[in-house]
Structures are given as structure tokens and as C-alpha cells.
Design an enzyme around this catalytic site. Structure first.
Site, mmCIF file in Angstrom:
data_model
loop_
_atom_site.group_PDB
_atom_site.id
_atom_site.type_symbol
_atom_site.label_atom_id
_atom_site.label_comp_id
_atom_site.label_asym_id
_atom_site.label_seq_id
_atom_site.Cartn_x
_atom_site.Cartn_y
_atom_site.Cartn_z
ATOM 1 N N CYS A 158 -2.825 -27.584 11.611
ATOM 2 C CA CYS A 158 -1.623 -28.140 11.109
ATOM 3 C C CYS A 158 0.034 -28.261 11.589
ATOM 4 O O CYS A 158 0.310 -29.244 10.875
ATOM 5 C CB CYS A 158 -2.558 -28.837 10.130
ATOM 6 S SG CYS A 158 -3.891 -29.933 10.015
ATOM 7 N N HIS A 186 0.698 -45.546 11.846
ATOM 8 C CA HIS A 186 1.391 -45.107 13.111
ATOM 9 C C HIS A 186 3.221 -44.611 13.294
ATOM 10 O O HIS A 186 3.323 -45.642 14.303
ATOM 11 C CB HIS A 186 0.910 -46.888 14.739
ATOM 12 C CG HIS A 186 0.097 -47.062 15.100
ATOM 13 N ND1 HIS A 186 -1.107 -47.632 14.036
ATOM 14 C CD2 HIS A 186 -0.667 -46.782 15.929
ATOM 15 C CE1 HIS A 186 -2.241 -47.523 14.531
ATOM 16 N NE2 HIS A 186 -2.275 -47.134 15.806
ATOM 17 N N GLU A 244 -8.621 -38.382 4.477
ATOM 18 C CA GLU A 244 -7.891 -37.304 5.691
ATOM 19 C C GLU A 244 -9.216 -37.316 6.911
ATOM 20 O O GLU A 244 -8.638 -38.322 7.925
ATOM 21 C CB GLU A 244 -7.300 -36.382 5.287
ATOM 22 C CG GLU A 244 -6.194 -35.753 6.102
ATOM 23 C CD GLU A 244 -6.135 -35.150 6.501
ATOM 24 O OE1 GLU A 244 -4.173 -34.452 5.982
ATOM 25 O OE2 GLU A 244 -6.619 -33.054 6.651
#
Length: 151
Positions: free
Chosen positions: A26, A76, A137
């Protein structure tokens, strides 16, 4: 006796992020299809002369708040911590026309849900309290904020 009722509205949005200093995958820019459940608590309006009679809050009013505070800004977008070297990455991406959200925290689900709670609480009408947020998530991982833990 006044009854307290919890109501929940769910939202979906796509967001990218990277975790500076993290020791796993990540640390790279990547994205998630987030699911956010927003639960508020209050007493239903008991007044036949009111258009919202029987409601704690109109779902459309709650939707407007969450869309303006969370969904529209985060959807986005790539969320990056500007208190890290990711500040330069954020500036570079912005200069190339990308939607970047610069935050002053590590953009983990845990920190994002705290940010969301603060933003939503400020906008709720008098008498309506934020009860909990669940930010999913992935299919198997989520962070949860609850008012009972944060008095």
C-alpha cells in the site's frame, strides 16, 4: 416518552491513495471501491403539520450532506498526505490534470473515517447526532467510527 431511532444511508465511491512510509504494497498508489454506511440517531418528528412527520431526518437531506462532504470530493480522487514527500507527487499529479485531494494525515481507512465523521457532524441539523460510520475498503476490511467510543 421520546423514542430514539437510528437510520442509515449507504454510499459508494472510488478513491486512490498511497501510504507514505508503509512497509507493504500500500506504499504504492492504488485504489479501492469504498462503501460508507452513515448512521445517525434522533427522535422522529411527531407533528402532522410537518412535511417530515414521522422522520428522524429525510434520507435525501442526509444524502446531500454526505455527498457534498465526502462522496463528491473523494470520488475518483487520489488522496495523498501533504505532510510527507507525497506532497510533490500530489503537485505533479495536479499539474497534469488529475483530481488530487491533499490531506494532512496518513490516508488510511481509520484516518479517513475520522475525517468523514468531523465533516458530517458539522452539517447535521440540531437534534440529529452522528451515531456511527463504517468505511469498507475491501470486501473483508473496514474501519468503524462510533459515537459511543468518542464522547
Amino acid at each position: 416518552m421520546e423514542q430514539k431511532i437510528r437510520i442509515t444511508k449507504e454510499f459508494n465511491f472510488e478513491t486512490g491513495h498511497a501510504l507514505h512510509g508503509y512497509d507493504g504494497l500500500c506504499k504504492n498508489v492504488h485504489g479501492h471501491s469504498y462503501k460508507l454506511a452513515v448512521t445517525v440517531i434522533g427522535s422522529p418528528i411527531i407533528d402532522p403539520t410537518q412535511t417530515k412527520n414521522g422522520m428522524v431526518i429525510d434520507f435525501s437531506d442526509l444524502k446531500k450532506i454526505v455527498k457534498e462532504e465526502v462522496v463528491i470530493p473523494f470520488d475518483h480522487a487520489t488522496v495523498l498526505n501533504i505532510n510527507s514527500p507525497h506532497k510533490e507527487l500530489a503537485e505533479e499529479m495536479e499539474s497534469r490534470g488529475h483530481k488530487v485531494l491533499k490531506v494532512n494525515y496518513q490516508p488510511t481507512s481509520e484516518m479517513m473515517v475520522i475525517d468523514f465523521a468531523n465533516k458530517i457532524k458539522r452539517r447535521l441539523p440540531k437534534g440529529i447526532l452522528l451515531y456511527s460510520l463504517k468505511l469498507r475498503e475491501t470486501e473483508t476490511s473496514y474501519a468503524e467510527w462510533n459515537s459511543l467510543d468518542n464522547n
